[in-house]
Motif scaffolding. Structure first.
Motif, PDB file in Angstrom:
ATOM      1  N   PHE A 187      37.363  64.716  59.719  1.00 35.81           N
ATOM      2  CA  PHE A 187      36.124  64.056  60.131  1.00 35.81           C
ATOM      3  C   PHE A 187      36.352  63.220  61.388  1.00 35.81           C
ATOM      4  CE2 PHE A 187      33.651  60.084  59.953  1.00 35.81           C
ATOM      5  CZ  PHE A 187      32.375  60.597  60.137  1.00 35.81           C
ATOM      6  N   LEU A 188      37.452  62.477  61.421  1.00 36.66           N
ATOM      7  CA  LEU A 188      37.752  61.659  62.593  1.00 36.66           C
ATOM      8  C   LEU A 188      37.968  62.530  63.832  1.00 36.66           C
ATOM      9  CD1 LEU A 188      40.235  59.020  61.094  1.00 36.66           C
ATOM     10  CD2 LEU A 188      37.860  58.651  61.766  1.00 36.66           C
ATOM     11  N   GLY A 189      38.625  63.679  63.650  1.00 41.99           N
ATOM     12  CA  GLY A 189      38.828  64.594  64.770  1.00 41.99           C
ATOM     13  C   GLY A 189      37.507  65.107  65.323  1.00 41.99           C
ATOM     14  N   TRP A 190      36.575  65.421  64.425  1.00 41.52           N
ATOM     15  CA  TRP A 190      35.252  65.884  64.868  1.00 41.52           C
ATOM     16  C   TRP A 190      34.513  64.778  65.622  1.00 41.52           C
ATOM     17  CZ3 TRP A 190      32.432  69.939  65.838  1.00 41.52           C
ATOM     18  CH2 TRP A 190      31.052  69.810  65.956  1.00 41.52           C
ATOM     19  N   GLU A 191      34.547  63.563  65.098  1.00 40.43           N
ATOM     20  CA  GLU A 191      33.898  62.439  65.774  1.00 40.43           C
ATOM     21  C   GLU A 191      34.539  62.166  67.134  1.00 40.43           C
ATOM     22  OE1 GLU A 191      31.243  60.405  65.041  1.00 40.43           O
ATOM     23  OE2 GLU A 191      30.792  61.950  63.562  1.00 40.43           O
ATOM     24  N   LEU A 192      35.852  62.308  67.182  1.00 38.83           N
ATOM     25  CA  LEU A 192      36.562  62.087  68.443  1.00 38.83           C
ATOM     26  C   LEU A 192      36.128  63.102  69.488  1.00 38.83           C
ATOM     27  CD1 LEU A 192      38.773  60.409  69.849  1.00 38.83           C
ATOM     28  CD2 LEU A 192      40.462  62.010  68.937  1.00 38.83           C
TER      29      LEU A 192
END
Length: 741
Positions: A409-414
């Motif tokens: 999820f953090l990778g997608w937001e990044l």
């Protein structure tokens, strides 16, 4: 018997210094004769790797003899090799029917093979001789001294030898160093005249580490030695490619990764383990933080990005080499250990320099090697809750799955925030969270590598993958080319890493407009427009450097054009109509593939009325195209009234003084045209130099467009560049490297 550690350190330092000095020196000697084609330098690299492996194998083989006989054999071989000095290319004629891929290794092997072979054996051999003395201590730190000598030689050539000495004096100075090495080896051997006569080396220095007992090393350990040596070697080369292609193309940048690689050995093999231990513990965090950018390919680089990438290489190489040091065998297997290490280094180099350009369309070897490092480096979990007695294994796996999902999820937001440059703080926060998750899952090596992969994709790797899927890039041994249409569908550009090579309008009404460096106010446009008046309507025009073919549409009826291009892939962009300048404007033009200087030397005298040299851009300076000898080749190919036009636009190097000095030495007149176009979307600032032996030719050129004036070239270097002596160092614009104008 005294250990005489200082004598062995000096011998190893001198040998390694000479080894890393001779490679760039021979390359400098060979460039005018062999040209810059990649098959030449790939062959050269294979020769060096083969000789290095042969030297290490020789050192390993020599260990079967008594030490006194080793000394006699090795000193004898050094004296035999000395008969081939001074270093230089031998006068070996080309052999009919022998392909260049075989002739070049034969030439280089016959020229420097003997001295390179014996000197490459120094590091393992001197360590073995040192360890033969009772009470001498462990020899492994001498390998650190070896790499310190290599690092010194690496830095000394571009900073001292090349700027200060001609090639001839470099060769003579190297020969003097070789004589000093022979003396040091003889003294080192003499100091061991009372050593035990058995062929095996004592192992008493390692009595405190009983795991390292003499005997056959398991094949699994040998394979691990190989991998731990191969990954840093390949990563060093891939870091160079990644930096110069996607981050910050600047002169001499290749020195930094290679220097870091050598220094990692100095740290990892030192007797004092504090530095190696501290870097090894920090390496996983640095890997998570900076390795996340390993898949970035947007060309938006800075010195900070360079520093981060270099810090990543230092930490990874030191951690892997430190693990290699921890796995070192008993001293009786010392030369075998170094032989495997050398083979691993060669494998890493072959994969990155030879295989990757054929297999990948981008520098994919770089993120792959970063991931391989994550799977090999020592991991010391800060939160080892995997083995916590209070947590059931099932719950630990569930927690791990939740953390990996959150990392995704953090990778997608990044990835989404990268589209909004104003969200810098939010991007930094997401990156920190990802690093924290990587630290939390460090007890699972596979999960640790997975978080790193997520960070790579989130930090811009998604766009790199998409560019590959859409076929935007093409790779050859000369580099990585990106073919891209802008978002508005107005222009198609060709970039070589961070360097723009050309652009074409996608509007059919403007498709033949020469853009970027070749606009209507550029020196080459003005010169080519004046050619019919100066040289007549049937002028013969030669162009070195095809690019997108923009100059083809500066041709005029009745002219005969010839292009010289070193990279066949660049020609394919035109023949496959990715760019249509060549096929639309000069369909009958002749295109010669090969090194321009070598090819021009083969044409009949006075073959051209005009010669355009457009082969200098960004950090790439083929010096052999700018020496007085190269100028003589151009003048031979031109008519007595011929016009020579040089493109010297460069972000980091001021080539005008060099051209001015060479023109004066060659008896040529020179005019300069600096174009600063107002339309910065279609055109690029450029500087062109026009040269001719006939002053009337330049006067005629200057009269054609009084509104676009040429100026007399006033800059002069103290000395002209020659094949024997040339260096870019005095002409580097250092302020540009720090971001200042």
């Amino acid at each position: 018997m005294p250990a005489r550690r200082g004598l062995f350190v000096a011998t190893i330092l001198v040998g390694s210094f000479l080894l890393f000095l001779v490679q760039p020196m021979v390359a400098r000697m060979a460039l005018p004769r062999l040209g810059g084609a990649p098959n030449v330098w790939n062959s050269a690299m294979l020769v060096y790797q083969a000789l290095l492996l042969a030297g290490y194998a020789y050192a390993h083989w020599l260990g079967r003899f008594a030490l006194r006989r080793q000394v006699v054999i090795h000193v004898g071989l050094l004296l035999v090799a000395a008969l081939t000095l001074p270093v230089g290319l031998i006068d070996l004629p080309r052999i009919a029917g022998l392909p260049e891929a075989a002739w070049v290794p034969l030439l280089l092997g016959a020229s420097i093979g003997p001295v390179f072979f014996v000197v490459s054996a120094q590091a393992p051999l001197m360590q073995r001789w040192f360890a033969a003395a009772p009470g001498a201590g462990a020899p492994w730190a001498l390998y650190a001294a070896s790499n310190l000598g290599s690092f010194t030689g690496l830095i000394a050539y571009p900073l001292l030898a090349e700027p200060l000495l001609s090639v001839r004096w470099q060769s003579l100075a190297w020969s003097g160093g070789f004589a000093a090495l022979v003396l040091l080896v003889a003294l080192a051997g003499y100091s061991r005249r009372h050593a035990p006569t058995c062929t095996t080396v004592r192992t008493d220095a390692l009595e405190d580490t009983p795991a390292r007992t003499p005997g056959r090393t398991p094949a699994r350990t040998v394979a691990l030695w190989l991998a731990l040596a191969a990954v840093p070697s390949g990563l060093m080369l891939s870091t160079t490619t990644h930096l110069t292609t996607d981050i910050f193309a600047m002169p001499l940048l290749w020195v930094i990764p290679l220097g870091i690689y050598l220094l990692s050995f100095v740290i990892a093999f030192s007797d004092r383990r504090a530095a190696a231990g501290a870097i090894t513990r920090a390496a996983p965090i640095v890997l998570l933080l900076m390795g996340g950018y390993a898949m970035l390919s947007n060309g938006a680089g800075s010195l900070w990005a360079v520093a981060g990438t270099c810090a990543l290489l230092l930490c990874v190489a030191t951690a892997l080499h430190a693990r290699l040091y921890d796995l070192r065998p008993a001293e009786s297997q010392l030369t075998r250990f170094y032989l495997v290490m050398s083979a691993g280094g060669a494998l890493g180099g072959v994969f990155t320099a030879l295989i990757a350009p054929l297999v990948f369309d981008w520098a994919w070897e770089h993120p792959l090697l970063v991931l391989a490092a994550a799977l090999l480096m020592p991991l010391h979990p800060l939160l080892n809750w995997r083995d916590n007695a209070d947590m059931e294994p099932g719950m630990a796996r569930i927690a791990l799955g939740v953390l990996l999902a959150f990392a995704g999820f953090l990778g997608w937001e990044l990835l989404q925030t990268l589209l909004e440059p104003e969200e810098v703080l939010f991007t930094m926060m997401l990156t920190v969270f990802l690093v924290c998750i990587g630290v939390m899952v460090m007890a699972w090596r596979g999960a640790f590598a997975m978080v790193l992969l997520i960070a790579m994709i989130g930090q811009g790797g998604f766009w790199t993958i998409r560019a590959t899927m859409e076929g935007q890039r093409t790779r050859s041994y000369f580099g990585i080319y990106t073919l891209r249409d802008d978002d508005d569908g107005r222009f198609r550009t060709l970039a070589h890493g961070t360097t723009l090579h050309g652009m074409q309008s996608l509007d059919p009404a403007q498709a033949h407009d020469a853009l970027t460096y070749y606009g209507p106010g550029s020196g080459v446009a003005l010169a080519l427009a004046a050619v019919p008046a100066i040289e007549g309507p049937r002028a013969r025009v030669g162009v070195v450097g095809l690019g997108t073919g923009s100059l083809a549409c500066r041709s005029q009826p009745g002219q005969a054009w010839t292009f010289f291009e070193i990279d066949p892939q660049v020609l394919r962009f035109s023949t496959e109509r990715k760019f249509t300048f060549l096929s639309d404007c000069t369909p009958r033009a002749r295109v010669v593939i090969g090194d321009a200087r070598l090819e021009l030397a083969q044409v009949p005298p006075h073959s051209f009325d005009v010669l355009v040299i457009d082969a200098f851009s960004s950090d790439a300076i083929p010096m052999h195209l700018l020496t007085t000898e190269a100028l003589a080749v151009y003048r031979r190919a031109l008519t007595p009234r011929g016009l020579l036009i040089l493109h010297i636009s460069n972000r980091y190097i001021d080539l005008a003084p060099v051209v001015g000095a060479n023109a004066r030495a060659g008896g040529l007149q020179a005019l300069s045209r600096l174009d600063l176009p107002e339309d910065e979307v279609r055109y690029t600032p450029s500087r062109w130099i026009a040269l001719s032996a006939d002053r009337g030719v330049l006067d005629g050129l200057a009269r054609q467009r009084p509104d676009a004036p040429w100026k007399r070239l006033e800059e002069r270097a103290p000395e002209p560049w020659t094949d024997d002596h040339a260096s870019i160092l005095p002409y580097v614009r250092w302020s540009r490297l720090t971001g200042n104008p």
